[in-house]
Design a protein around this motif. Structure first.
Motif, short mmCIF file in Angstrom:
data_model
loop_
_atom_site.label_atom_id
_atom_site.label_comp_id
_atom_site.label_asym_id
_atom_site.label_seq_id
_atom_site.Cartn_x
_atom_site.Cartn_y
_atom_site.Cartn_z
N LEU A 165 -0.73 -6.14 -0.07
CA LEU A 165 -0.08 -5.70 1.17
C LEU A 165 0.98 -4.63 0.98
O LEU A 165 1.22 -3.84 1.89
CB LEU A 165 0.55 -6.91 1.87
CG LEU A 165 -0.41 -7.99 2.38
CD1 LEU A 165 0.37 -9.09 3.07
CD2 LEU A 165 -1.45 -7.40 3.32
N VAL A 166 1.67 -4.62 -0.16
CA VAL A 166 2.75 -3.65 -0.32
C VAL A 166 2.16 -2.25 -0.42
O VAL A 166 1.28 -1.99 -1.24
CB VAL A 166 3.59 -3.97 -1.58
CG1 VAL A 166 4.58 -2.85 -1.88
CG2 VAL A 166 4.33 -5.29 -1.40
N PRO A 167 2.60 -1.33 0.43
CA PRO A 167 2.06 0.03 0.41
C PRO A 167 2.24 0.68 -0.96
O PRO A 167 3.23 0.42 -1.66
CB PRO A 167 2.87 0.76 1.48
CG PRO A 167 3.32 -0.33 2.41
CD PRO A 167 3.57 -1.52 1.53
N PRO A 168 1.28 1.53 -1.34
CA PRO A 168 1.30 2.10 -2.70
C PRO A 168 2.49 3.00 -2.99
O PRO A 168 2.79 3.25 -4.16
CB PRO A 168 -0.02 2.89 -2.77
CG PRO A 168 -0.44 3.09 -1.35
CD PRO A 168 0.09 1.94 -0.59
N GLN A 169 3.19 3.48 -1.96
CA GLN A 169 4.33 4.36 -2.23
C GLN A 169 5.54 3.61 -2.77
O GLN A 169 6.52 4.23 -3.19
CB GLN A 169 4.73 5.16 -0.99
CG GLN A 169 5.29 4.34 0.16
CD GLN A 169 4.23 3.99 1.19
OE1 GLN A 169 3.06 3.77 0.85
NE2 GLN A 169 4.61 3.97 2.46
N TYR A 170 5.47 2.27 -2.78
CA TYR A 170 6.59 1.49 -3.30
C TYR A 170 6.19 0.87 -4.64
O TYR A 170 5.38 -0.07 -4.67
CB TYR A 170 6.99 0.37 -2.32
CG TYR A 170 7.24 0.85 -0.91
CD1 TYR A 170 8.08 1.93 -0.66
CD2 TYR A 170 6.64 0.23 0.18
CE1 TYR A 170 8.31 2.37 0.65
CE2 TYR A 170 6.86 0.65 1.47
CZ TYR A 170 7.70 1.73 1.70
OH TYR A 170 7.92 2.15 2.98
N PRO A 171 6.71 1.37 -5.76
CA PRO A 171 6.37 0.80 -7.06
C PRO A 171 6.65 -0.70 -7.09
O PRO A 171 7.70 -1.16 -6.61
CB PRO A 171 7.30 1.55 -8.03
CG PRO A 171 7.60 2.84 -7.34
CD PRO A 171 7.63 2.52 -5.88
N LEU A 172 5.69 -1.47 -7.62
CA LEU A 172 5.79 -2.93 -7.61
C LEU A 172 6.12 -3.45 -9.00
O LEU A 172 5.38 -3.20 -9.96
CB LEU A 172 4.48 -3.54 -7.11
CG LEU A 172 4.37 -5.07 -7.14
CD1 LEU A 172 5.39 -5.70 -6.21
CD2 LEU A 172 2.95 -5.51 -6.76
N HIS A 173 7.23 -4.17 -9.11
CA HIS A 173 7.61 -4.87 -10.33
C HIS A 173 7.36 -6.35 -10.10
O HIS A 173 7.60 -6.87 -9.00
CB HIS A 173 9.09 -4.65 -10.66
CG HIS A 173 9.50 -3.21 -10.69
ND1 HIS A 173 9.42 -2.43 -11.83
CD2 HIS A 173 9.98 -2.39 -9.71
CE1 HIS A 173 9.85 -1.22 -11.56
NE2 HIS A 173 10.19 -1.16 -10.28
N THR A 174 6.89 -7.06 -11.11
CA THR A 174 6.64 -8.49 -10.94
C THR A 174 7.41 -9.32 -11.97
O THR A 174 7.64 -8.88 -13.10
CB THR A 174 5.14 -8.82 -11.06
OG1 THR A 174 4.66 -8.43 -12.35
CG2 THR A 174 4.35 -8.12 -9.98
N ILE A 175 7.82 -10.50 -11.53
CA ILE A 175 8.45 -11.47 -12.41
C ILE A 175 7.73 -12.80 -12.23
O ILE A 175 7.18 -13.08 -11.16
CB ILE A 175 9.95 -11.64 -12.10
CG1 ILE A 175 10.19 -12.00 -10.62
CG2 ILE A 175 10.74 -10.40 -12.49
CD1 ILE A 175 11.62 -12.34 -10.27
N SER A 176 7.74 -13.61 -13.26
CA SER A 176 7.07 -14.91 -13.20
C SER A 176 8.11 -15.96 -12.84
O SER A 176 8.89 -16.41 -13.69
CB SER A 176 6.42 -15.24 -14.55
OG SER A 176 5.73 -16.46 -14.48
#
Length: 354
Positions: free
Chosen positions: A47-58
């Motif tokens: 869902l997050v638009p591609p223009q916003y870099p996505l960082h993930t944490i567990s």
């Protein structure tokens, strides 16, 4: 000489109820450089638009009982806290917007350890546990419902409503499927988690609605094993539908769970509703949401345990045959609809983070 855009980290994860308000707010922050914090293998990847870099944490929610798994969750939380702090510091972010849920806790603590402001948006009438526990650490807790204020006496609160996608405010795209102009339309939406029980009720109640001339647009979610077992010429079914603004504006009545996002969409499109709160929602918060709408006169509310197919069928038919009551319910939604929520939340972020 151009000014460097301010950098904002948005921490929103898991469900549409957390993600859609954050995305709607991001759309109103074109003067910010936005990056996203999420969790692996959740809806944000889609869902997050591609223009916003996505960082993930567990990171995950804490268990009620102390166990070996609790210790693993605590260890994950500690690692996540270090990761988010490093991200905020090296990324030179001005602050954090979070929409609650368990991802909010490490985001809030990491930001505060660096002296950065946090805006937390809470969409539910009964604030979640993370909001109640960590709201006091935030600069401001922005609320979807006035009813949430008494639960957050130790936090700085402001009621802004819940942001919705821009096409709800100025809908222009037509429906992508055919509906006759002169028939009543019932839209059924059970949400991503609690759709199956609603789906079963609706399939048993729907024949009476068809006989009365109504059409049903049924959004079943993706986890219904019986999705292909029911067919009728006046029945349109799909897992989800993107253009909800146009669909709800066409609907005469909705049958819906009572997630805050869905309720906001119903209010802004002035759609009367029968609400069936998801009984397994955390702390039964959907009932609190639904009661706000019932109190305003915008919806009828039934607990799932009390609702039979015959009762649902008869209540829907009663409303469809009572245009004056439907109109009164539609007008009542104006008292719970806040159409400028995304702008209000965006302006709050600007004031706090400039």
């Amino acid at each position: 000489m151009s000014q460097t855009p301010m950098r904002l980290l948005i921490a929103a994860s898991g469900t549409g109820g957390h993600l859609f308000p954050a995305i709607a707010t991001a759309e109103n922050l074109s003067d910010f450089e936005i990056e996203w914090l999420g969790v692996p293998d959740r809806l944000e990847r889609e869902l997050v638009p591609p223009q916003y870099p996505l960082h993930t944490i567990s990171v995950e929610g804490f268990q009620q009982r102390l166990s070996l798994k609790t210790l693993k969750i605590i260890a994950k939380f500690g690692r996540s806290l270090v990761q988010v702090r490093h991200l905020l510091k090296t990324g030179k972010f001005r602050g954090v917007l979070t929409t609650g849920g368990y991802i909010a806790a490490p985001a809030i603590l990491a930001a505060r350890s660096l002296g950065l402001p946090v805006i937390l948006h809470e969409s539910n009438a009964l604030p979640g546990k993370v909001t109640r526990q960590f709201g006091r650490w935030c600069h401001t807790v922005a609320l979807g419902f006035e009813a949430a204020v008494p639960y957050l006496q130790n936090a700085n609160t402001v009621v802004v409503g819940t942001p919705v996608r821009s096409n709800f405010i100025n809908p222009s795209e037509p429906l992508s499927f055919f509906l006759p102009d002169d028939v009543p339309v019932i839209v059924v939406m059970g949400g991503s988690q609690g759709a199956v029980s609603v789906n079963q009720l609706v399939r048993q109640a729907a024949p009476a609605w068809f006989e009365a001339g109504a059409w049903v647009v049924h959004l079943t979610g993706e986890n219904d094993p019986d999705v292909k077992t029911f067919n009728h010429p006046q029945y349109i079914t799909m897992p989800f539908y993107d253009n909800m603004a146009a669909l709800l504006k066409r609907a005469n009545l909705a049958v819906s769970r009572a997630g805050a996002g869905s309720l906001t969409e119903l209010a802004i499109t002035h759609t009367p509703a029968i609400l069936i709160p998801y009984p397994f929602a955390a702390e039964d918060h959907q009932t609190y949401n639904a009661n706000v709408f019932a109190g305003a006169g915008a919806a009828l509310v039934f607990q799932q345990k009390d609702l039979t197919p015959d009762l649902l069928a008869s209540k829907v038919l009663y409303l469809l045959q009572s245009p004056q009551q439907l109109q009164q319910m539609a007008e009542a939604t104006t008292s719970v609809a806040m159409t400028q929520s995304a702008e209000a939340l965006g302006n709050l972020i600007r004031r706090v983070m400039v």
